[in-house]
Motif scaffolding. Structure first.
Motif, PDB file in Angstrom:
ATOM      1  N   PRO A 117       0.822  -1.225   0.000  1.00 39.80           N
ATOM      2  CA  PRO A 117       0.000   0.000   0.000  1.00 39.80           C
ATOM      3  C   PRO A 117       0.851   1.267   0.000  1.00 39.80           C
ATOM      4  N   PHE A 118       1.947   1.254   0.754  1.00 36.39           N
ATOM      5  CA  PHE A 118       2.821   2.427   0.795  1.00 36.39           C
ATOM      6  C   PHE A 118       3.446   2.687  -0.571  1.00 36.39           C
ATOM      7  N   ALA A 119       3.882   1.638  -1.253  1.00 35.26           N
ATOM      8  CA  ALA A 119       4.459   1.810  -2.586  1.00 35.26           C
ATOM      9  C   ALA A 119       3.420   2.347  -3.558  1.00 35.26           C
ATOM     10  N   LEU A 120       2.165   1.923  -3.433  1.00 30.96           N
ATOM     11  CA  LEU A 120       1.104   2.439  -4.298  1.00 30.96           C
ATOM     12  C   LEU A 120       0.840   3.914  -4.030  1.00 30.96           C
ATOM     13  N   VAL A 121       0.850   4.315  -2.781  1.00 26.18           N
ATOM     14  CA  VAL A 121       0.643   5.733  -2.434  1.00 26.18           C
ATOM     15  C   VAL A 121       1.765   6.589  -3.013  1.00 26.18           C
ATOM     16  N   ILE A 122       2.989   6.108  -2.914  1.00 25.30           N
ATOM     17  CA  ILE A 122       4.124   6.853  -3.460  1.00 25.30           C
ATOM     18  C   ILE A 122       3.993   6.995  -4.975  1.00 25.30           C
ATOM     19  N   LEU A 123       3.592   5.911  -5.641  1.00 23.64           N
ATOM     20  CA  LEU A 123       3.432   5.964  -7.092  1.00 23.64           C
ATOM     21  C   LEU A 123       2.356   6.974  -7.493  1.00 23.64           C
ATOM     22  N   LEU A 124       1.243   6.979  -6.792  1.00 20.42           N
ATOM     23  CA  LEU A 124       0.172   7.936  -7.097  1.00 20.42           C
ATOM     24  C   LEU A 124       0.602   9.366  -6.807  1.00 20.42           C
ATOM     25  N   ALA A 125       1.398   9.559  -5.760  1.00 19.09           N
ATOM     26  CA  ALA A 125       1.856  10.914  -5.408  1.00 19.09           C
ATOM     27  C   ALA A 125       2.749  11.491  -6.493  1.00 19.09           C
ATOM     28  N   THR A 126       3.527  10.666  -7.156  1.00 13.05           N
ATOM     29  CA  THR A 126       4.392  11.165  -8.221  1.00 13.05           C
ATOM     30  C   THR A 126       3.621  11.468  -9.505  1.00 13.05           C
ATOM     31  N   TRP A 127       2.386  10.947  -9.627  1.00 13.71           N
ATOM     32  CA  TRP A 127       1.592  11.205 -10.828  1.00 13.71           C
ATOM     33  C   TRP A 127       0.665  12.416 -10.687  1.00 13.71           C
ATOM     34  N   ALA A 164      10.989   8.981   3.046  1.00 12.05           N
ATOM     35  CA  ALA A 164       9.948   7.977   3.238  1.00 12.05           C
ATOM     36  C   ALA A 164      10.347   6.609   2.681  1.00 12.05           C
ATOM     37  N   TRP A 165      10.807   6.603   1.425  1.00 16.88           N
ATOM     38  CA  TRP A 165      11.130   5.322   0.792  1.00 16.88           C
ATOM     39  C   TRP A 165      12.276   4.596   1.496  1.00 16.88           C
ATOM     40  N   PRO A 166      13.387   5.248   1.813  1.00 19.30           N
ATOM     41  CA  PRO A 166      14.454   4.539   2.548  1.00 19.30           C
ATOM     42  C   PRO A 166      14.003   4.034   3.912  1.00 19.30           C
ATOM     43  N   LEU A 167      13.199   4.826   4.635  1.00 19.19           N
ATOM     44  CA  LEU A 167      12.723   4.372   5.929  1.00 19.19           C
ATOM     45  C   LEU A 167      11.838   3.132   5.788  1.00 19.19           C
ATOM     46  N   MET A 168      10.993   3.136   4.788  1.00 17.60           N
ATOM     47  CA  MET A 168      10.119   1.985   4.571  1.00 17.60           C
ATOM     48  C   MET A 168      10.922   0.742   4.213  1.00 17.60           C
ATOM     49  N   MET A 169      11.917   0.876   3.365  1.00 13.28           N
ATOM     50  CA  MET A 169      12.726  -0.268   2.965  1.00 13.28           C
ATOM     51  C   MET A 169      13.485  -0.849   4.154  1.00 13.28           C
ATOM     52  N   VAL A 170      14.028   0.029   4.996  1.00 15.67           N
ATOM     53  CA  VAL A 170      14.747  -0.447   6.186  1.00 15.67           C
ATOM     54  C   VAL A 170      13.783  -1.173   7.129  1.00 15.67           C
ATOM     55  N   GLY A 171      12.587  -0.600   7.300  1.00 15.04           N
ATOM     56  CA  GLY A 171      11.595  -1.244   8.156  1.00 15.04           C
ATOM     57  C   GLY A 171      11.177  -2.614   7.640  1.00 15.04           C
ATOM     58  N   VAL A 172      10.977  -2.717   6.335  1.00 14.95           N
ATOM     59  CA  VAL A 172      10.593  -4.002   5.741  1.00 14.95           C
ATOM     60  C   VAL A 172      11.720  -5.018   5.894  1.00 14.95           C
ATOM     61  N   LEU A 173      12.949  -4.603   5.670  1.00 13.30           N
ATOM     62  CA  LEU A 173      14.079  -5.521   5.765  1.00 13.30           C
ATOM     63  C   LEU A 173      14.229  -6.079   7.176  1.00 13.30           C
ATOM     64  N   PHE A 174      14.214  -5.191   8.170  1.00 14.26           N
ATOM     65  CA  PHE A 174      14.382  -5.646   9.548  1.00 14.26           C
ATOM     66  C   PHE A 174      13.177  -6.480  10.007  1.00 14.26           C
ATOM     67  N   THR A 175      11.980  -6.091   9.578  1.00 16.92           N
ATOM     68  CA  THR A 175      10.798  -6.872   9.961  1.00 16.92           C
ATOM     69  C   THR A 175      10.855  -8.279   9.377  1.00 16.92           C
ATOM     70  N   SER A 176      11.255  -8.392   8.123  1.00 15.86           N
ATOM     71  CA  SER A 176      11.325  -9.707   7.483  1.00 15.86           C
ATOM     72  C   SER A 176      12.356 -10.600   8.171  1.00 15.86           C
ATOM     73  N   ILE A 177      13.521 -10.018   8.496  1.00 14.80           N
ATOM     74  CA  ILE A 177      14.555 -10.806   9.177  1.00 14.80           C
ATOM     75  C   ILE A 177      14.069 -11.251  10.553  1.00 14.80           C
ATOM     76  N   TRP A 178      13.423 -10.336  11.289  1.00 17.07           N
ATOM     77  CA  TRP A 178      12.938 -10.669  12.630  1.00 17.07           C
ATOM     78  C   TRP A 178      11.839 -11.732  12.579  1.00 17.07           C
ATOM     79  N   VAL A 179      10.908 -11.603  11.632  1.00  9.88           N
ATOM     80  CA  VAL A 179       9.823 -12.577  11.508  1.00  9.88           C
ATOM     81  C   VAL A 179      10.388 -13.959  11.187  1.00  9.88           C
ATOM     82  N   ALA A 180      11.301 -14.050  10.231  1.00 10.72           N
ATOM     83  CA  ALA A 180      11.871 -15.344   9.859  1.00 10.72           C
ATOM     84  C   ALA A 180      12.597 -15.975  11.044  1.00 10.72           C
TER      85      ALA A 180
END
Length: 207
Positions: free
Chosen positions: A111-121, A140-156
């Motif tokens: 959803p965040f990536a979709l919002v960013i895409l719409l904001a640029t249009w 925004a984008w770097p913070l989201m990527m870092v959050g996703v990376l750490f969350t995925s590692i922690w979940v696994a």
């Protein structure tokens, strides 16, 4: 030409009767034995063949639709008989429930990536557009990527560790990656569908 004197009229009558009896009567069944081809033909059920190629295609599509509907309903009920091999077993079921019972940062990535895409249009003033691009691309984008990376590692890591404690005799290969990939999906689009709500409560059954 000459007849033996030893034969009597009674013996002649007995021989005539025995020669006129049908062979089937001597078999003891009272009826002739059916042929194998006739017996198989009676066992076969009549099959209505399609009248043409279009009708055959329509029947095939109807069978496929019914089978897909049956599989979807079975998976929605949580019946593992209808699930693919990667989703079967108590370990995979535990991983799904563990992820589905929590709200994780990674599930908001799409959803965040979709919002960013719409904001640029969106057409904006040049100064506003430059600010939006700066905020999105550098903050925004770097913070989201870092959050996703750490969350995925922690979940696994967490899912694999807890699963090892709960299922010491089960195969845990790939369960961490399986949980991390599920955590990246939007909750409504997860498949098999979640059976627990955030917090651990079971999903109410649809009436």
């Amino acid at each position: 030409m000459f007849r033996r004197r030893s034969e009597t009229p009674a013996e002649d009558a007995a021989q005539a009767v025995s020669s006129e009896q049908p062979k089937s009567a001597t078999q003891g069944k009272g009826r002739p034995t059916p042929k194998r081809r006739e017996a198989e033909g009676r066992r076969r059920q009549p099959v209505t063949a399609p009248a043409n190629r279009k009708e055959a295609y329509r029947q095939m599509r109807a069978r496929q639709d019914a089978e897909r509907r049956r599989v979807r309903e079975g998976i929605a009920r949580g019946d593992e008989r209808y699930m693919p091999a990667r989703d079967k077993g108590p370990v995979r079921r535990f991983a799904r429930d563990w992820v589905d019972s929590r709200r994780l940062v990674s599930q908001y990535f799409l959803p965040f990536a979709l919002v960013i895409l719409l904001a640029t249009w969106i057409p904006l003033q040049p100064d506003v557009r430059a600010f939006v691009y700066f905020a999105v691309l550098t903050i925004a984008w770097p913070l989201m990527m870092v959050g996703v990376l750490f969350t995925s590692i922690w979940v696994a890591w967490r899912v694999k560790r807890v699963a090892a404690e709960k299922f010491p005799d089960e195969n845990l290969r790939g369960v961490g990656f399986y949980a991390a990939m599920r955590a990246l999906q939007i909750r409504r689009l997860r498949f098999p569908p979640p059976t627990v709500l955030p917090g651990g409560r079971p999903v109410p059954q649809k009436k």
